[in-house]
Write an enzyme that holds these catalytic residues in place. Structure first.
Site, PDB file in Angstrom:
ATOM      1  N   ASP A 258     -41.531   1.442  47.435  1.00 10.53           N
ATOM      2  CA  ASP A 258     -41.740   0.045  47.813  1.00 10.53           C
ATOM      3  C   ASP A 258     -42.589  -0.623  46.730  1.00 10.53           C
ATOM      4  O   ASP A 258     -43.334   0.051  46.013  1.00 10.53           O
ATOM      5  CB  ASP A 258     -42.422  -0.077  49.185  1.00 10.53           C
ATOM      6  N   ASP A 305     -32.463  -0.884  52.444  1.00  2.61           N
ATOM      7  CA  ASP A 305     -32.740  -1.822  53.539  1.00  2.61           C
ATOM      8  C   ASP A 305     -33.312  -3.062  52.874  1.00  2.61           C
ATOM      9  O   ASP A 305     -34.522  -3.216  52.740  1.00  2.61           O
ATOM     10  CB  ASP A 305     -33.733  -1.184  54.514  1.00  2.61           C
ATOM     11  N   CYS A 358     -31.291  -6.930  58.293  1.00  2.00           N
ATOM     12  CA  CYS A 358     -31.415  -7.355  59.687  1.00  2.00           C
ATOM     13  C   CYS A 358     -31.138  -8.861  59.742  1.00  2.00           C
ATOM     14  O   CYS A 358     -31.886  -9.624  60.328  1.00  2.00           O
ATOM     15  CB  CYS A 358     -32.765  -6.992  60.289  1.00  2.00           C
TER      16      CYS A 358
END
Length: 423
Positions: A258, A305, A358
């Site tokens: 990340d 993601d 999402c």
């Protein structure tokens, strides 16, 4: 709960901050509770009203135009919410009302929602409706919007390194909690209510984590094997990383990457509870970090993601529809395409990459994948429905995983399975 001037004032203070949209609603609420030492009843009223107003903001703003004042102030939004959605009648509010407010609130109660424009009925700003229209009927947009106005259930993922689902399910049910197995994820549990579980013994010993069932299905699509080399490219606080590690039975090597040191720091206590020993959290500077180049062509499985608008999570984060915009989505599209292209370099021949968001917007999902495939002929789209069947999950899907709250009871999720078939 009895409504008093004191309680109304607390709600108005919190709403004034939240409606500025300068910070996420949950952060506004957290800071408000740190500053105001109030009782549990008041905290519950403030939280419920704040999120309720954000879920129904467009109708409430319309309602505020029904009299000559016409201003959507925090006070009027709270009063309108309580009358329209909060279950309070005018008689209960009367001691709090100023002159003419009772007459105005009577009109609010009588607003016919079905006669209003689609954006207000669906509680989706015009720019979102405009983006959904080319790919969805008005009936589908309305169904999506109505589902997003409902609070989300609480989903848990059982950590199979330390427990099995039946064991955790029975323990929760024996405590009187309304807990059921999730319909598709074999390691999921759904709680109807939202009990505080952060001090529960099973949580503190790592036997479950909070994770939406849709998010759990992303890990099952990636399907890492024991001894694989796996990268979670945008790991964040590591919810999916922990699931991938459990699927690998803590064997092989799992990199959690990340760009945020703070997010990776949040992973550490979760990792400690999980019992996993194969996870390596690593900070990267950007998608072209030297770590990406060093591992190019060596990885078996990659999960992307991608950073996204989050519009699939409006049940939990209703403020996002006002904090995002067409411009911010366009900026995200550039990042999504760049991250997918860079992450794909990691895969060895025969390896698998899952691109997920999402979001419910075509341009963050199918459009990104289609553009990638058009310029990367060595990659093939594997139908998500086929992969789910291989995982013995009876969920009808076509080329892509597309989950919505009105059809699947999950947050809105999208995923595409890509495999590197050429060099």
């Amino acid at each position: 709960m009895l409504l008093t001037e004191y309680r109304l004032d607390l709600v108005v203070q919190a709403l004034r901050s939240a409606l500025k949209m300068e910070h996420p609603a949950d952060a506004v609420l957290r800071h408000f509770f740190q500053a105001e030492r109030i009782g549990s009843n008041e905290r519950a009223l403030v939280a419920e009203t704040l999120f309720g107003v954000l879920r129904h903001r467009l109708l409430l703003e319309h309602s505020c135009t029904l009299d000559d004042k016409g201003q959507a102030t925090a006070r009027r939004m709270a009063l309108a919410y309580w009358v329209r959605f909060g279950g309070y009648n005018l008689r209960e509010l009367e001691p709090l009302l100023k002159a003419k407010e009772a007459e105005w609130l009577g009109k609010v109660k009588g607003v016919a929602g079905e006669a209003l424009p689609l954006s207000i009925q669906a509680e989706l700003p015009d720019w979102i409706v405009d983006k959904l229209r080319p790919h969805h009927s008005e009936a589908d947009i309305l169904a999506l919007g109505l589902a997003m106005q409902q609070p989300a259930p609480l989903d848990l993922r059982v950590n199979t390194m330390l427990a099995n689902r039946n064991e955790v399910l029975q323990a929760l049910q024996s405590e009187g909690l309304n807990a059921q197995a999730t319909p598709w994820s074999p390691v999921g549990i759904r709680l109807k209510d939202k009990p505080a579980l952060n001090r529960h013994a099973l949580f503190l010993t790592g036997k479950f984590e909070v994770q939406d069932e849709g998010s759990q299905l992303l890990g099952l699509l990636l399907a890492p094997k024991r001894n694989d080399m796996v990268v979670d490219f945008c790991a964040g606080a590591g919810g999916k990383t922990l699931m991938l590690g459990a699927l690998m039975n803590s064997q092989g090597r799992l990199y959690a990457w990340d760009i945020s040191e703070k997010r990776l720091a949040n992973l550490k206590p979760r990792l400690k509870r999980s019992g996993l020993s194969n996870v390596q959290p690593q900070l990267i500077a950007h998608e072209n970090d030297s770590k990406v180049k060093r591992l190019a062509g060596k990885i078996d499985r990659v999960l992307v993601d991608a950073p996204c608008s989050g519009l699939g999570t409006l049940r939990r984060n209703p403020d996002l529809k006002f904090r995002q915009s067409a411009q911010s989505v366009a900026e995200l599209n550039e990042k999504q395409a760049a991250i997918l292209s860079s992450a794909a370099r990691l895969l060895k021949q025969g390896g698998r990459l899952v691109y997920a968001t999402c979001s419910v917007l075509h341009e963050e999902n199918q459009a990104i994948v289609e553009a990638f495939l058009a310029t990367h002929p060595s990659f093939t789209l594997v139908p998500a429905g086929e992969v789910l069947r291989q995982q013995h999950i009876d969920l009808a899907m076509g080329d892509y995983l597309q989950l919505t709250p009105q059809l699947h009871g999950t947050d809105g999720f999208f995923a595409a399975v890509l495999e590197r078939t050429g060099t």
